[in-house]
Design a protein around this motif. Structure first.
Motif, PDB file in Angstrom:
ATOM      1  N   SER A   7      44.931  49.848  55.857  1.00  0.00           N
ATOM      2  CA  SER A   7      45.560  51.503  56.243  1.00  0.00           C
ATOM      3  C   SER A   7      45.863  52.336  54.952  1.00  0.00           C
ATOM      4  N   PRO A   8      45.675  53.323  54.881  1.00  0.00           N
ATOM      5  CA  PRO A   8      46.252  54.244  53.772  1.00  0.00           C
ATOM      6  C   PRO A   8      47.833  54.046  53.563  1.00  0.00           C
ATOM      7  N   LEU A   9      48.616  53.568  54.623  1.00  0.00           N
ATOM      8  CA  LEU A   9      50.055  53.656  54.356  1.00  0.00           C
ATOM      9  C   LEU A   9      50.337  52.058  53.839  1.00  0.00           C
ATOM     10  N   GLN A  10      49.575  51.249  54.119  1.00  0.00           N
ATOM     11  CA  GLN A  10      49.695  49.751  53.736  1.00  0.00           C
ATOM     12  C   GLN A  10      49.411  49.814  52.084  1.00  0.00           C
ATOM     13  N   LYS A  11      48.244  50.504  51.950  1.00  0.00           N
ATOM     14  CA  LYS A  11      47.710  50.597  50.430  1.00  0.00           C
ATOM     15  C   LYS A  11      48.757  51.294  49.539  1.00  0.00           C
ATOM     16  N   LYS A  12      49.395  52.424  50.153  1.00  0.00           N
ATOM     17  CA  LYS A  12      50.567  53.134  49.334  1.00  0.00           C
ATOM     18  C   LYS A  12      51.665  52.255  49.178  1.00  0.00           C
ATOM     19  N   LEU A  13      52.109  51.707  50.164  1.00  0.00           N
ATOM     20  CA  LEU A  13      53.087  50.596  50.075  1.00  0.00           C
ATOM     21  C   LEU A  13      52.884  49.735  49.166  1.00  0.00           C
ATOM     22  N   ALA A  14      51.849  49.094  49.026  1.00  0.00           N
ATOM     23  CA  ALA A  14      51.461  47.958  48.035  1.00  0.00           C
ATOM     24  C   ALA A  14      51.409  48.691  46.686  1.00  0.00           C
ATOM     25  N   ALA A  15      50.930  49.673  46.453  1.00  0.00           N
ATOM     26  CA  ALA A  15      50.921  50.458  44.947  1.00  0.00           C
ATOM     27  C   ALA A  15      52.285  50.659  44.681  1.00  0.00           C
ATOM     28  N   MET A  16      53.189  50.961  45.535  1.00  0.00           N
ATOM     29  CA  MET A  16      54.765  51.258  45.261  1.00  0.00           C
ATOM     30  C   MET A  16      55.352  49.966  45.096  1.00  0.00           C
ATOM     31  N   LEU A  17      55.081  49.036  45.530  1.00  0.00           N
ATOM     32  CA  LEU A  17      55.784  47.509  45.222  1.00  0.00           C
ATOM     33  C   LEU A  17      55.333  47.342  43.874  1.00  0.00           C
ATOM     34  N   VAL A  18      53.931  47.421  43.590  1.00  0.00           N
ATOM     35  CA  VAL A  18      53.419  46.949  42.145  1.00  0.00           C
ATOM     36  C   VAL A  18      54.163  47.862  40.998  1.00  0.00           C
ATOM     37  N   GLU A  19      54.453  49.217  41.377  1.00  0.00           N
ATOM     38  CA  GLU A  19      55.260  50.104  40.329  1.00  0.00           C
ATOM     39  C   GLU A  19      56.540  49.426  40.195  1.00  0.00           C
ATOM     40  N   HIS A  20      57.286  48.994  41.338  1.00  0.00           N
ATOM     41  CA  HIS A  20      58.736  48.536  41.365  1.00  0.00           C
ATOM     42  C   HIS A  20      58.573  47.296  40.514  1.00  0.00           C
ATOM     43  N   ARG A  21      57.853  46.388  40.598  1.00  0.00           N
ATOM     44  CA  ARG A  21      57.498  45.113  40.298  1.00  0.00           C
ATOM     45  C   ARG A  21      57.487  45.371  38.511  1.00  0.00           C
ATOM     46  N   LYS A  22      56.616  46.011  38.183  1.00  0.00           N
ATOM     47  CA  LYS A  22      56.326  46.654  36.645  1.00  0.00           C
ATOM     48  C   LYS A  22      57.450  47.168  36.135  1.00  0.00           C
ATOM     49  N   ALA A  23      58.268  48.090  36.814  1.00  0.00           N
ATOM     50  CA  ALA A  23      59.401  48.893  36.196  1.00  0.00           C
ATOM     51  C   ALA A  23      60.809  47.769  36.034  1.00  0.00           C
ATOM     52  N   ALA A  24      60.648  46.785  36.826  1.00  0.00           N
ATOM     53  CA  ALA A  24      61.628  45.882  36.589  1.00  0.00           C
ATOM     54  C   ALA A  24      61.269  44.792  35.646  1.00  0.00           C
ATOM     55  N   GLY A  25      60.160  44.770  34.853  1.00  0.00           N
ATOM     56  CA  GLY A  25      59.741  44.011  34.128  1.00  0.00           C
ATOM     57  C   GLY A  25      59.452  42.604  34.420  1.00  0.00           C
ATOM     58  N   LEU A  26      58.884  42.396  35.617  1.00  0.00           N
ATOM     59  CA  LEU A  26      58.762  41.086  36.148  1.00  0.00           C
ATOM     60  C   LEU A  26      57.079  40.879  36.149  1.00  0.00           C
ATOM     61  N   ARG A  27      56.618  39.777  36.139  1.00  0.00           N
ATOM     62  CA  ARG A  27      55.310  39.315  36.300  1.00  0.00           C
ATOM     63  C   ARG A  27      55.297  39.003  37.516  1.00  0.00           C
ATOM     64  N   GLN A  28      53.951  38.735  38.112  1.00  0.00           N
ATOM     65  CA  GLN A  28      53.787  38.424  39.805  1.00  0.00           C
ATOM     66  C   GLN A  28      54.409  36.884  39.762  1.00  0.00           C
ATOM     67  N   VAL A  29      54.126  36.002  38.850  1.00  0.00           N
ATOM     68  CA  VAL A  29      54.818  34.666  39.025  1.00  0.00           C
ATOM     69  C   VAL A  29      56.377  34.831  39.125  1.00  0.00           C
ATOM     70  N   ASP A  30      56.980  35.754  38.207  1.00  0.00           N
ATOM     71  CA  ASP A  30      58.276  35.890  37.989  1.00  0.00           C
ATOM     72  C   ASP A  30      58.865  36.500  39.446  1.00  0.00           C
ATOM     73  N   LEU A  31      58.216  37.329  39.817  1.00  0.00           N
ATOM     74  CA  LEU A  31      58.850  37.886  41.410  1.00  0.00           C
ATOM     75  C   LEU A  31      58.519  36.774  42.685  1.00  0.00           C
ATOM     76  N   ALA A  32      57.362  35.845  42.358  1.00  0.00           N
ATOM     77  CA  ALA A  32      57.236  34.974  43.416  1.00  0.00           C
ATOM     78  C   ALA A  32      58.468  33.950  43.163  1.00  0.00           C
ATOM     79  N   GLU A  33      58.773  33.581  42.064  1.00  0.00           N
ATOM     80  CA  GLU A  33      59.771  32.591  41.899  1.00  0.00           C
ATOM     81  C   GLU A  33      61.283  33.031  42.557  1.00  0.00           C
ATOM     82  N   LYS A  34      61.516  34.238  42.266  1.00  0.00           N
ATOM     83  CA  LYS A  34      62.634  34.808  42.925  1.00  0.00           C
ATOM     84  C   LYS A  34      62.696  35.063  44.276  1.00  0.00           C
TER      85      LYS A  34
END
Length: 78
Positions: A7-34
């Protein structure tokens, strides 16, 4: 309303979460660990292949430094 992960909302949420992860300076593996999950969980979440429940959104907010309420408000705007 169908529960589609594409859904468009799901895609928007996913994009927002990517932005927040990158802004936090984390890689996917770092977020997964946390989060205590596999990196593939983060990959599926960020690609929109996995729906996020409210508890996960709250935990992501704590880890990445965002207010889940703000995310929901932004998603609900047209």
């Amino acid at each position: 309303m169908p529960k589609s992960v594409t859904s468009p909302l799901q895609k928007k949420l996913a994009a927002m979460l990517v932005e927040h992860r990158k802004a936090a300076g984390l890689r996917q593996v770092d977020l997964a660990e946390k989060m205590g999950v596999y990196q593939s969980w983060v990959t599926h979440m960020e690609s929109g292949q996995r729906r996020i429940d409210v508890v996960e959104l709250i935990e992501l907010g704590k880890i990445l430094g965002f207010d889940p309420v703000d995310v929901v408000r932004k998603l609900s705007r047209k």
